[in-house]
Write a protein that holds these residues in place. Structure first.
Motif, PDB file in Angstrom:
ATOM      1  N   ARG A 134      41.449   4.929  76.517  1.00 35.87           N
ATOM      2  CA  ARG A 134      39.422   5.270  75.965  1.00 35.87           C
ATOM      3  C   ARG A 134      39.136   6.252  76.389  1.00 35.87           C
ATOM      4  N   ARG A 194      39.829  10.975  71.033  1.00 33.24           N
ATOM      5  CA  ARG A 194      40.555  10.063  70.199  1.00 33.24           C
ATOM      6  C   ARG A 194      40.726  10.254  68.408  1.00 33.24           C
ATOM      7  N   ARG A 254      53.156   4.565  71.166  1.00 29.56           N
ATOM      8  CA  ARG A 254      51.912   2.964  71.709  1.00 29.56           C
ATOM      9  C   ARG A 254      51.285   3.043  72.291  1.00 29.56           C
ATOM     10  N   THR A 264      42.982  10.088  66.763  1.00 25.88           N
ATOM     11  CA  THR A 264      43.727   9.151  65.400  1.00 25.88           C
ATOM     12  C   THR A 264      44.267   7.987  66.839  1.00 25.88           C
ATOM     13  N   ASP A 265      44.208   6.826  66.185  1.00 24.38           N
ATOM     14  CA  ASP A 265      44.422   5.472  66.262  1.00 24.38           C
ATOM     15  C   ASP A 265      45.589   5.707  67.758  1.00 24.38           C
ATOM     16  N   ASP A 266      46.865   6.602  67.052  1.00 21.49           N
ATOM     17  CA  ASP A 266      47.573   6.555  68.259  1.00 21.49           C
ATOM     18  C   ASP A 266      48.176   8.362  69.195  1.00 21.49           C
ATOM     19  N   LYS A 297      50.664  11.310  72.460  1.00 25.49           N
ATOM     20  CA  LYS A 297      50.715  10.428  71.510  1.00 25.49           C
ATOM     21  C   LYS A 297      51.576   8.976  72.030  1.00 25.49           C
ATOM     22  N   ARG A 350      47.476   3.883  71.919  1.00 23.75           N
ATOM     23  CA  ARG A 350      46.063   3.213  71.168  1.00 23.75           C
ATOM     24  C   ARG A 350      45.074   1.913  71.960  1.00 23.75           C
ATOM     25  N   ASP A 351      45.639   2.360  73.624  1.00 22.41           N
ATOM     26  CA  ASP A 351      45.553   1.451  74.789  1.00 22.41           C
ATOM     27  C   ASP A 351      44.385   2.323  75.540  1.00 22.41           C
TER      28      ASP A 351
END
Length: 387
Positions: free
Chosen positions: A342, A285, A336, A287-289, A334, A339-340
């Protein structure tokens, strides 16, 4: 998570990734749709677009399908020895081992029809088969591209385009000992293999279909003066309705439509129902996105452009990074939805083409409607590499 993604991912959760997955309900729905679109004309299964023997065999057992269009002579011999009794080799061959294997076995000779497009093709087969070889069944590959002055619209295949050229080659086959002319093939790549991506493409396809409707009948009539044809083959997944409406055609060919890969998403004639996927694990991961997947560099053949990249299918809204694309050992995605994700989660992707995916895997996991699984070998998994 919507159907079929929940079913596919749940059924394969305990299998190591990367894993190739076939959605069985979608596979057979696609087969039924191909038969519907062919409207009574038999469909020959294009093996290069499947490369899973069990799927080929099960497709042949369904109504509307008859025979295999192979892509390698060594593959053709292998399939014939396993019981397939009608094999049309789609491309000329220079395989010495394949030709020797062909001419030493009567059953193979009866089952396999080779492709030729010039007298030089016949010369090469004579050389490879040796003197006084038994009769080899052949099919003429006639160029089905659209020619507008100096412009060539279609793939570069046979040098035989006109009626006179086809008649001359048919005469050459008929007059040469050791050959039996069984058929004529026209592959309309500029129709069957081109998504309806613009008005210009639609216009080219319409004009090409009209030109072929006229030229095919003249070519077939001219060739029939030299042989009693049993095969007049044409078309592909993207042109079944148009090509199959020609009364001179005895059979169509399709294969990619069974798996319905990414390149088949933009056709007007039919709605794509994806049946083949591959699943990759999230391992980073950065970055966040952005989530990074292990492996995934399964690039399709053809011009090196974006259309040959795999497409993320689930979670929705993911895309590849323009700077990395699909990588040899890592593929960042990449969006949205990233972001979810893992570490250890899985992402489903689709190959741009169909059978080429199977060259990356020893097995495919077929997932039934009830979530049960069957793991079957690909060509590669059976130790077969036909190039």
């Amino acid at each position: 998570m919507p159907e079929p993604f929940d079913r596919l991912l749940s059924a394969t959760a305990e299998l190591g990734a990367p894993v190739a997955i076939v959605d069985e309900p979608a596979l057979w729905a696609n087969a039924d749709d191909l038969v519907r679109r062919a409207d009574g004309v038999p469909i020959r299964v294009a093996s290069k677009s499947v490369r899973v023997r069990s799927v080929i065999e099960r497709t042949l057992a369904r109504d509307g399908f008859s025979g295999v269009m192979s892509y390698s002579l060594d593959e053709s011999v292998w399939l014939a020895d396993l019981g397939v009794d009608d094999i049309l080799l789609a491309y000329p061959t220079a395989s010495a081992s394949g030709v020797r294997a062909l001419v030493t076995d009567e059953r193979r000779l009866a089952a396999i029809t080779l492709m030729v497009d010039s007298p030089e093709s016949l010369d090469l087969l004579d050389h490879l088969a040796g003197p006084d070889h038994p009769r080899i069944g052949v099919c003429l590959d006639v160029d089905a591209s659209l020619k507008l002055g100096p412009v060539h619209l279609g793939v570069r295949r046979s040098p035989v385009h006109s009626t006179d050229e086809a008649a001359q080659l048919a005469r050459a086959v008929a007059e040469r000992p050791g050959f039996e002319l069984r058929g004529v093939m026209f592959y309309d790549a500029q129709i069957a293999g081109m998504p309806d991506s613009s008005p210009a493409v639609r216009l080219v396809k319409k004009r090409s279909a009209a030109e072929l409707l006229d030229r095919r009948s003249k070519v077939v009539a001219a060739v029939r003066e030299h042989a009693d044809l049993r095969i007049v083959n044409a078309g592909g997944t993207g042109s079944l309705e148009v090509t199959g409406a020609d009364p001179v055609i005895t059979e169509l060919t399709a294969g990619s439509g069974l798996f319905s890969p990414g390149l088949f998403d933009d056709y007007d004639a039919f709605e794509s129902s994806p049946a083949a996927y591959f699943a990759l694990d999230v391992v980073r991961r950065p970055t966040d996105d952005v989530a990074t997947l292990f492996s995934g560099g399964y690039i399709a053949s053809g011009p090196a452009q974006k259309s040959r990249l795999p497409k993320p299918a689930w979670p929705e809204g993911l895309s590849l990074l323009g700077t990395e694309g699909a990588g040899e050992v890592q593929t960042p995605v990449k969006g949205r939805a990233a972001r979810d994700l893992r570490l250890g989660d899985r992402v489903l992707l689709r190959h741009a083409k169909a059978g080429e995916l199977c060259e990356r895997f020893d097995t495919v996991t077929i997932v039934a409607a009830d979530g049960s699984v069957e793991i079957v070998p690909t060509y590669r998994g059976e130790g077969k590499n036909f190039g």
